[in-house]
Design an enzyme around this catalytic site. Structure first.
Site, PDB file in Angstrom:
ATOM      1  N   CYS A   1      73.413 -34.736  53.585  1.00 36.75           N
ATOM      2  CA  CYS A   1      73.438 -33.828  52.493  1.00 36.75           C
ATOM      3  C   CYS A   1      74.122 -32.603  52.696  1.00 36.75           C
ATOM      4  O   CYS A   1      73.934 -32.170  54.038  1.00 36.75           O
ATOM      5  CB  CYS A   1      71.869 -33.616  52.320  1.00 36.75           C
ATOM      6  SG  CYS A   1      71.589 -32.253  51.286  1.00 36.75           S
ATOM      7  N   LEU A   2      74.846 -32.068  51.836  1.00 29.66           N
ATOM      8  CA  LEU A   2      75.641 -30.853  51.875  1.00 29.66           C
ATOM      9  C   LEU A   2      74.702 -29.749  52.636  1.00 29.66           C
ATOM     10  O   LEU A   2      75.141 -28.747  53.058  1.00 29.66           O
ATOM     11  CB  LEU A   2      76.353 -30.594  50.911  1.00 29.66           C
ATOM     12  CG  LEU A   2      77.392 -31.819  50.617  1.00 29.66           C
ATOM     13  CD1 LEU A   2      78.156 -31.325  49.061  1.00 29.66           C
ATOM     14  CD2 LEU A   2      78.375 -31.747  51.586  1.00 29.66           C
TER      15      LEU A   2
ATOM     16  N   HIS B   1      66.656 -33.667  44.592  1.00 34.43           N
ATOM     17  CA  HIS B   1      66.969 -32.216  44.845  1.00 34.43           C
ATOM     18  C   HIS B   1      66.373 -31.552  43.573  1.00 34.43           C
ATOM     19  O   HIS B   1      66.047 -30.412  43.822  1.00 34.43           O
ATOM     20  CB  HIS B   1      68.391 -32.266  44.911  1.00 34.43           C
ATOM     21  CG  HIS B   1      69.047 -32.090  46.165  1.00 34.43           C
ATOM     22  ND1 HIS B   1      68.461 -31.369  47.267  1.00 34.43           N
ATOM     23  CD2 HIS B   1      70.110 -32.990  46.482  1.00 34.43           C
ATOM     24  CE1 HIS B   1      69.518 -31.906  48.140  1.00 34.43           C
ATOM     25  NE2 HIS B   1      70.288 -32.698  48.075  1.00 34.43           N
TER      26      HIS B   1
ATOM     27  N   HIS C   1      69.114 -39.432  45.336  1.00 30.65           N
ATOM     28  CA  HIS C   1      69.146 -38.307  46.297  1.00 30.65           C
ATOM     29  C   HIS C   1      69.098 -36.837  45.494  1.00 30.65           C
ATOM     30  O   HIS C   1      68.588 -36.194  45.820  1.00 30.65           O
ATOM     31  CB  HIS C   1      70.352 -38.501  47.254  1.00 30.65           C
ATOM     32  CG  HIS C   1      70.672 -37.434  48.366  1.00 30.65           C
ATOM     33  ND1 HIS C   1      70.571 -37.453  49.418  1.00 30.65           N
ATOM     34  CD2 HIS C   1      71.107 -36.168  47.924  1.00 30.65           C
ATOM     35  CE1 HIS C   1      71.099 -36.397  50.172  1.00 30.65           C
ATOM     36  NE2 HIS C   1      71.184 -35.618  49.112  1.00 30.65           N
TER      37      HIS C   1
ATOM     38  N   GLN D   1      71.029 -27.284  44.855  1.00 34.15           N
ATOM     39  CA  GLN D   1      71.723 -26.838  45.907  1.00 34.15           C
ATOM     40  C   GLN D   1      72.702 -25.395  45.923  1.00 34.15           C
ATOM     41  O   GLN D   1      72.978 -24.864  46.990  1.00 34.15           O
ATOM     42  CB  GLN D   1      72.726 -27.791  46.330  1.00 34.15           C
ATOM     43  CG  GLN D   1      71.808 -29.207  46.765  1.00 34.15           C
ATOM     44  CD  GLN D   1      72.776 -30.161  47.338  1.00 34.15           C
ATOM     45  OE1 GLN D   1      73.142 -31.081  46.477  1.00 34.15           O
ATOM     46  NE2 GLN D   1      73.036 -30.372  48.553  1.00 34.15           N
TER      47      GLN D   1
END
Ligand code: GNR
Ligand code: NI
Length: 167
Positions: free
Chosen positions: A91-92, A137, A133, A51
């Site tokens: 989610c960011l 990613h 989660h 991310q």
């Protein structure tokens, strides 16, 4: 320490598969510290290196109420899973979007800590959701990919519109 910019869905870089960390050295410890600061500031309960556009297998998680339980996982692997739970996920990298995802209720994880030592962790409930989660990613998967194609299209349109306004 430094705040790192977070990639936003549908950025194609979110679909990169992260490479294993070969050596847990100071550069990895700095990445963990910067990711933790970025996660707490957001605020979020987890953050994967993917991310922040670093494609190495590193995640940070803290599901405590008072930011007192930072967990850093390097090269994490789920070695067993059981049961099923449905959680409303966010989610960011997909700001403002929340939807239900079905995942394992319990997972056992093997990872390296910041000293490069192997450890195992049993997790259930929200921590188990967050671990699954974050590991997704690292494999280039964003939670919206569990939703219908129609919902994915609507989410992309909504975020594109929002990006136009904020640009
Ligand atoms: O902050 C986050 N909250 C959250 C809530 C439900 C299920 C998963 C998460 S993870 C998310 C932070 C994030 O985007 N991690 O990748
Ligand atoms: Ni996320």
């Amino acid at each position: 320490m430094a705040l790192l910019p977070i990639l936003r869905y549908p950025d194609p870089r979110l679909h990169t598969r992260a490479a294993p960390v070969l050596k847990v050295d100071d550069s990895i410890r700095k990445l963990v510290a910067d990711m933790a600061e970025t996660m707490y500031e957001a605020p979020g309960i987890g953050l994967a290196a993917t991310q922040v556009n670093v494609h190495q297998r590193v995640v940070v998680i803290d599901v405590s109420e008072d930011n007192s339980a930072l967990l850093a996982l390097v090269n994490p692997e789920i070695i067993s899973r059981s049961g099923e739970q449905v959680c409303e996920e966010g989610c960011l990298s997909v700001p403002g979007i929340y939807d239900k995802v079905t995942r394992a209720e319990q997972v056992r994880v093997r990872a390296l800590n910041q000293k490069g030592e192997t450890f195992e962790l049993d997790a259930e409930g929200l921590l188990a959701v967050c671990i699954q989660h974050e590991l997704d990613h690292l494999d280039g998967k964003v939670f919206v990919e569990y939703l219908s194609k129609l919902k994915q299209t609507r989410i992309k349109d909504k975020l594109a519109k929002k990006a136009r306004i904020t640009a």
